[in-house]
Design an enzyme around this catalytic site. Structure first.
Site, PDB file in Angstrom:
ATOM      1  CG  HIS A 306      49.862  20.383  38.786  1.00 29.19           C
ATOM      2  ND1 HIS A 306      50.866  19.528  39.173  1.00 29.19           N
ATOM      3  CD2 HIS A 306      48.736  19.639  38.786  1.00 29.19           C
ATOM      4  CE1 HIS A 306      50.368  18.327  39.380  1.00 29.19           C
ATOM      5  NE2 HIS A 306      49.077  18.357  39.161  1.00 29.19           N
ATOM      6  CG  HIS A 349      41.846  19.721  44.540  1.00 30.97           C
ATOM      7  ND1 HIS A 349      41.400  19.096  43.418  1.00 30.97           N
ATOM      8  CD2 HIS A 349      42.458  18.768  45.252  1.00 30.97           C
ATOM      9  CE1 HIS A 349      41.730  17.819  43.452  1.00 30.97           C
ATOM     10  NE2 HIS A 349      42.368  17.596  44.546  1.00 30.97           N
ATOM     11  CD  GLU A 355      40.136  14.002  43.706  1.00 27.72           C
ATOM     12  OE1 GLU A 355      41.256  13.723  44.191  1.00 27.72           O
ATOM     13  OE2 GLU A 355      39.840  15.147  43.347  1.00 27.72           O
ATOM     14  CG  HIS A 379      41.329  12.721  49.138  1.00 27.52           C
ATOM     15  ND1 HIS A 379      42.371  12.270  48.381  1.00 27.52           N
ATOM     16  CD2 HIS A 379      41.781  12.784  50.410  1.00 27.52           C
ATOM     17  CE1 HIS A 379      43.430  12.095  49.164  1.00 27.52           C
ATOM     18  NE2 HIS A 379      43.100  12.394  50.394  1.00 27.52           N
ATOM     19  CG  HIS A 385      42.027  16.097  48.503  1.00 28.44           C
ATOM     20  ND1 HIS A 385      40.712  16.392  48.239  1.00 28.44           N
ATOM     21  CD2 HIS A 385      42.568  15.727  47.312  1.00 28.44           C
ATOM     22  CE1 HIS A 385      40.451  16.186  46.962  1.00 28.44           C
ATOM     23  NE2 HIS A 385      41.560  15.808  46.369  1.00 28.44           N
TER      24      HIS A 385
HETATM   25 FE   LIG Z   1      42.167  15.465  44.363  1.00 26.66          FE
END
Ligand SMILES: [Fe+2]
Length: 453
Positions: A306, A349, A355, A379, A385
């Protein structure tokens, strides 16, 4: 020899403004447009006298001496110069519209937060009075950072105009349709589209279909640009031709009017006797623009793993540190998931960057529950999160056939600066007190014995 060409050999375009009526295509192009024939001077910027008795005026979006690739300015040819659209100013209060620094000692910004959609107002709210600031970052006075807002609009601005000296504004509609009458022309905007309104450009906002709700990112810093594509090459992601700048349109209205200006985080009003949207012709590369998010071509992993979400960047506003943006605007839209033997949703992460996410429509793959259209999540810097328990369990047990994520569009505003919650975001907005619990049921699977658990 007969050299005369038949009519079929030369066919000229009959759409001088591109293929979208009312707009010109391109990102950061050097545009030119006139609402009356011959209003735009040719061959020079500032003639001794302008056609139609217009006044020539320059709007500089960068310092005069900015490097050529970043230098942006536009020449207006207008009925009155802007000094006539400005009288004595008085300060006014828009209590829900905040600017950085806005650090509230009674508010805890350190945490994972999520909000339900803001309910629509039951009183008349315009683009100005309906702005609800959620987070701020940086410092408006030193032109770094941003503010993130939700707008709730139930009423048009009537004989009322606005510009922000503090920021360019990225507008992300989620419900309802708006029409922006700007100095440069008219932009119609609806969900699945975005617009960028440059710093210093005057506009008013009409509610075309309401109520209207959406998100606005105020960028205090260097302008939004398209990201570099690196090895991806010249195509995909956001293509420049899909950005649309309006053709010239003007108002010749002599009625009592109010102009509101945001300057260093404070609001000021002045009263004049006419519309300031009187630009008959203009040319330049400092311009308002809209973009249809449905034209964004996502690029991703086609075998395994990903990628970082930066692969979905639509626009980036640099901070001065290469690759570390003041703002990245990323889009998570419909796409195919095909990665083999991979955990397909976003991984867990912690991030240097902060964010803020908003849902425009549909279901976001890392949060099947609770992150709903019109909702937001935050976040903040170095807060962990990732997928909730249901998303983790589904992703780790799924039969990994090619799967289309359909009917989904969320965005992320990512900034290098920590975001501070406003009092409104912490105490009045529909905060989900139980958001943190979405990770509560994640199990300890480790028991010291090898094998996939
Ligand atoms: Fe994130």
């Amino acid at each position: 020899m007969n050299t005369q060409k038949s009519p079929r050999e030369i066919t000229r375009a009959v759409t001088p403004c591109g293929t979208t009526e009312g707009y010109m295509p391109g990102f950061g192009n050097d545009f030119e447009t006139e609402a009356l024939p011959g209003a735009l001077p040719q061959g020079q910027n500032s003639p001794q006298r302008c056609n139609y008795g217009l006044y020539a005026e320059q709007l500089s979006g960068t310092a005069f001496t900015a490097p050529r690739g970043q230098n942006e300015r536009t020449w207006y040819y207008r009925i009155r110069p802007s000094v006539k659209h400005s009288a004595r100013y008085q300060k006014i209060d828009l209590p829900y519209w905040k600017s950085a620094p806005n650090v509230n000692p009674d508010v805890i910004s350190f945490g994972q937060y999520r909000w339900d959609p803001m309910p629509n107002a039951d009183q008349p709210l315009t683009f100005l009075t309906g702005m609800r600031t959620m987070t701020t970052a940086g410092d408006v006075n030193t032109q770094i950072g941003l503010a993130n807002h939700v707008y709730l609009i139930t009423s048009s601005m009537e004989d009322e105009y606005f510009f922000s000296a503090d920021s360019e504004m990225l507008v992300i509609p989620q419900e309802g349709r708006l029409r922006f009458y700007t100095e440069l022309g008219i932009i119609d905007l609806e969900p699945k589209e975005i617009a960028i309104l440059p710093r210093g450009m005057v506009f008013r906002v009409k509610l075309v279909e309401g109520p209207a709700r959406g998100f606005i990112c105020e960028n205090y810093g260097q302008k939004f640009d398209l990201p570099g594509r690196g090895p991806i090459g010249a195509n995909c992601m956001a293509n420049p031709r899909d950005f649309k700048t309006p053709v010239a349109a003007f108002e010749d209205r002599e009625v009592p009017s109010r102009v509101v200006v945001k300057w260093c985080g404070q609001f000021h009003e002045t009263h004049i006797g006419h519309s300031p949207l009187d630009v008959v012709a203009w040319h330049g590369n400092y311009a308002a623009v809209k973009y249809d998010l449905r034209t964004y071509s996502p690029v991703g992993a086609i075998l395994f793993d990903h990628p970082d979400p930066s692969i979905f960047t639509v626009l980036t506003a640099p901070s001065g540190v290469p690759g570390t943006a003041n703002i990245d605007f990323a889009l998570f839209r419909e796409r195919w998931l095909v990665a083999e033997h991979s955990f397909r949703p976003p991984w867990y992460h912690k991030n240097l960057m902060s964010e803020l996410m908003g849902n425009i429509y549909g279901i976001y793959d890392a949060k099947p529950q609770g992150f709903v259209p019109g909702g937001l999540s935050l976040h903040n810097m170095m807060l962990p999160h990732g997928p909730d328990r249901d998303a983790f369990e589904a992703a780790t047990t799924a039969d990994l056939k090619p799967e289309k994520l359909d009917n989904t569009m969320s965005f992320m505003i990512e900034t290098r600066f920590p975001q501070q919650l406003t009092e409104f975001a912490a105490k009045e907005a529909p905060l989900q007190d139980d958001y943190i619990d979405c990770w509560k049921d994640l199990e300890k699977k480790f028991d010291g014995t090898p094998g996939l658990k």
